[in-house]
Every structure is written in structure tokens, then in C-alpha cells.
Design a protein around this motif. Sequence first.
Motif, PDB file in Angstrom:
ATOM      1  N   TYR A 163       0.593  -1.309   0.325  1.00 11.69           N
ATOM      2  CA  TYR A 163      -0.199   0.107   0.230  1.00 11.69           C
ATOM      3  C   TYR A 163       1.046   1.290  -0.481  1.00 11.69           C
ATOM      4  N   ASN A 164       1.913   0.818   0.526  1.00  3.50           N
ATOM      5  CA  ASN A 164       2.650   2.522   0.853  1.00  3.50           C
ATOM      6  C   ASN A 164       3.561   3.126  -0.753  1.00  3.50           C
ATOM      7  N   ARG A 207      -4.079   2.612   5.981  1.00  6.21           N
ATOM      8  CA  ARG A 207      -4.289   1.755   4.622  1.00  6.21           C
ATOM      9  C   ARG A 207      -6.117   1.409   4.808  1.00  6.21           C
ATOM     10  N   GLN A 208      -6.401   0.830   5.800  1.00  4.45           N
ATOM     11  CA  GLN A 208      -7.794   1.143   6.298  1.00  4.45           C
ATOM     12  C   GLN A 208      -8.577   1.684   6.779  1.00  4.45           C
ATOM     13  N   THR A 209      -8.066   3.499   6.816  1.00  4.85           N
ATOM     14  CA  THR A 209      -8.978   4.770   6.913  1.00  4.85           C
ATOM     15  C   THR A 209      -9.207   4.656   5.359  1.00  4.85           C
ATOM     16  N   ASP A 210      -7.993   4.945   4.553  1.00  7.08           N
ATOM     17  CA  ASP A 210      -8.140   4.943   2.846  1.00  7.08           C
ATOM     18  C   ASP A 210      -8.947   4.015   2.920  1.00  7.08           C
ATOM     19  N   LEU A 211      -9.334   2.962   2.892  1.00 11.43           N
ATOM     20  CA  LEU A 211      -9.844   1.573   2.417  1.00 11.43           C
ATOM     21  C   LEU A 211     -11.423   1.851   2.910  1.00 11.43           C
ATOM     22  N   LEU A 231     -12.283   5.827  -9.493  1.00 13.60           N
ATOM     23  CA  LEU A 231     -11.789   7.264  -8.226  1.00 13.60           C
ATOM     24  C   LEU A 231     -11.831   7.950  -7.873  1.00 13.60           C
ATOM     25  N   PRO A 232     -11.920   9.348  -7.335  1.00 14.56           N
ATOM     26  CA  PRO A 232     -11.578  10.520  -7.874  1.00 14.56           C
ATOM     27  C   PRO A 232     -10.303  10.772  -7.637  1.00 14.56           C
ATOM     28  N   ASP A 233      -9.639  12.131  -7.855  1.00 15.03           N
ATOM     29  CA  ASP A 233      -8.361  12.256  -8.028  1.00 15.03           C
ATOM     30  C   ASP A 233      -8.203  12.762  -7.064  1.00 15.03           C
ATOM     31  N   GLU A 234      -7.987  11.819  -5.359  1.00 12.87           N
ATOM     32  CA  GLU A 234      -7.501  12.414  -3.986  1.00 12.87           C
ATOM     33  C   GLU A 234      -6.461  11.539  -3.290  1.00 12.87           C
ATOM     34  N   PRO A 235      -5.950  12.560  -2.377  1.00 15.25           N
ATOM     35  CA  PRO A 235      -4.570  11.728  -2.046  1.00 15.25           C
ATOM     36  C   PRO A 235      -4.675   9.968  -1.493  1.00 15.25           C
ATOM     37  N   TRP A 236      -6.515  10.173  -0.742  1.00 16.20           N
ATOM     38  CA  TRP A 236      -6.584   8.453  -0.473  1.00 16.20           C
ATOM     39  C   TRP A 236      -6.459   7.942  -1.338  1.00 16.20           C
ATOM     40  N   SER A 237      -7.185   7.900  -2.806  1.00 15.83           N
ATOM     41  CA  SER A 237      -7.654   7.457  -3.497  1.00 15.83           C
ATOM     42  C   SER A 237      -6.154   6.863  -4.031  1.00 15.83           C
ATOM     43  N   ARG A 238      -5.587   7.903  -4.469  1.00 16.80           N
ATOM     44  CA  ARG A 238      -4.364   7.250  -5.512  1.00 16.80           C
ATOM     45  C   ARG A 238      -3.428   6.355  -3.949  1.00 16.80           C
ATOM     46  N   ARG A 239      -3.253   6.426  -2.658  1.00 13.01           N
ATOM     47  CA  ARG A 239      -2.671   5.900  -2.046  1.00 13.01           C
ATOM     48  C   ARG A 239      -3.210   3.896  -1.660  1.00 13.01           C
ATOM     49  N   LEU A 244      -6.883  -1.606  -2.566  1.00 14.44           N
ATOM     50  CA  LEU A 244      -8.516  -1.382  -3.225  1.00 14.44           C
ATOM     51  C   LEU A 244      -9.107  -2.615  -4.480  1.00 14.44           C
ATOM     52  N   VAL A 245      -8.568  -2.987  -5.621  1.00  9.53           N
ATOM     53  CA  VAL A 245      -8.347  -3.399  -6.606  1.00  9.53           C
ATOM     54  C   VAL A 245      -8.206  -5.138  -6.065  1.00  9.53           C
ATOM     55  N   ASN A 246      -7.178  -5.624  -5.322  1.00  9.62           N
ATOM     56  CA  ASN A 246      -6.954  -6.620  -5.291  1.00  9.62           C
ATOM     57  C   ASN A 246      -8.247  -7.289  -3.524  1.00  9.62           C
TER      58      ASN A 246
END
Length: 322
Positions: A163-164, A207-211, A231-239, A244-246
Motif C-alpha cells: 500500500y505504501n 490503509r484501513q482508513t483509506d479503504l 475513483l476521484p483524484d484524491e490523496p486517499w484514492s492514489r494511495r 482496493l483492486v486486490n
Amino acid sequence: MHIDVCNGDADGLCALVQWRLHEPRSARLITGLKREIELLQKVQAAQGDQVLVLDLSLRRNRPALLHLLEAGVRVRYFDHHDADALAQHPLTHPLLEAHIDSASDICTSLLVDRYLGGLFSAWALVGAYGDNLTQVADARAARMGLGVEERRRLRTLGEAINYNAYGESAQDVLIAPAQLYALLIRYRDPFALLDHESIGQELEARRQTDLRQATTLTPHWQDAQTRVYVLPDEPWSRRVMGSLVNQYANAQPAQAHAVLKTKSSGGFLVSVRAPLSAPSGAAALCRKFGGGGRAGAAGIDHLPEEGLSGFIQALSQAHWGE
């Protein structure tokens, strides 16, 4: 001079940890975020220097690799990404030692583990879990005598490290991959890392916060075999894009999945997962749109907006597992 070049995801970093535990040596490290693939272009080396390359597509790095070999640089190369170009145009050179295997049940960490005869297999499992080779890693862990809780800890660490690596800049991630490697290499065993360092827990919490940000997402398009999310273009979505796809792929193993993220400059960044029940064909699909990857997981750095419908059609008509 010794130079280590690797992908900054779990597979690349855990492959390097194994190698440098096996062969401790002062070396310059060149790494980066997940989509920074053509890292050999950054290598400044001269005759007699030695370069170790881990988890970077040879197809994308071939020109830079040839330049290094012609300059008299010795290169050892481990990778599992699509090797069609290598099959069509074999690359042999007395200064090149290549270990390339693009089978759907292999990753670079497992390639290094195989080469080293299982010296640091727990680290190889972390890399494999990070690459979403969960069944492969579970089977290997069971043969090693690891219990359910031990496997859970290694899987969580691998997914957190992976994730990182996702982001468009260092500002998107919690810790730069090079700094993360400096923590990992301190420990011969990943369980010791987990017992003495907080970085794994910190990454997993983020990671869980972003998910959780993605829990309300609905498919942009779907049929019986395929789901596409945007996804929108946001820091959380980039990370969180890779995690998410996995997650989607693991939840629906008979379906193919694509997660797209809008780009501020227009178009989309794309991650594709072949069905886990037929884990090949992702790289071949993405190559049609200028991307690449490996059998089960691949991506496209730039899909124009006008290419979206064509991409969805190709995804829905793909013959997975062939």
C-alpha cells in the motif's frame, strides 16, 4: 561500486531485503513508488560496477539495461513481469545474469527465495502476500509450519508495505520506500520487525482508513464477468488504488476487475486484475493500451478519456487464463 535498483512495493523491497541479508554490502539504492518503473535510467555506472535489479519490467528497462551492459557494467536481474519482448528478442550478454519467470504463481521475492534456497523465506512470504499471491503464500507458509495467526501477521505486513508504494509523489505516502527499506533490512525475520517497530501497524491503520473512504463506491460498469470502478483524484484514492483492486479481486475471484483513477491532467490511471480463478491475461490486455505488468495484475499509466469505452469493451471480452 554496487548499485541496488528495485520497485518500492512489497515484492521489490522484500526481494532486496533477502538479497542483502544474504550478501551484506554497502550499495547505493535506487527505488521509487509503484509506477516508477524505468528506474535503470537513473543508474550512473561505469565499467566494473555491479548492478542488482529487482522487480522491474525488463521490457520497460531494456534500453537502459543494454546501455549499462555495453558500458561494461555487470547486471544481475530478477523479475516476474511480462517477458514477451524477451522471448521475441532474447537478450544474452556475458555481463548479464537474468532470472525472469512470468508465471502467474511467482513473484520476485519468491524468485530470490528460490535462488537462495529458502534462507529468508518469511521475507519472501511478505513479498508474495503484498503481491496478492495469497494462496501461494499460504501454501508455502503451511509447509514452513506457520500457523494461522503467523500467516495473518505476514499478510498484513505485506499488504501494508505494498500500500505504501502507491501514490503520485512522496507527499502521498507515509514513508519513502528507501526509508522503509532501511527499517526492514535491520531484521533477519519479519516477525522481529513487527515486535520491535511500529511502522507495519502505522501503515496498516492508514490503509484501513483509506479503504473505508471507498466503501460507498459502486461499479461504474459491470457484467457477469467484469467490474469497473472509477475513483476521484484524491490523496486517499492514489494511495489505496492497489489495495482496493486486490480487495475486489479477492472478494469475487471469478471476475476480472479494473480500478481507474481520474488524473488531474485528464484521462485515467488504471489497475487491472485477472480473475483469481484464471490468473493470466492482465498484462496482454494492458499492453493493448500502452501499459503492461504481469499475468495476473497489470496497469496503464495513461488511458485517455476517449479510450474508456474501448478499454471496458476489451476488458469484458478478454479471454482470461489463456
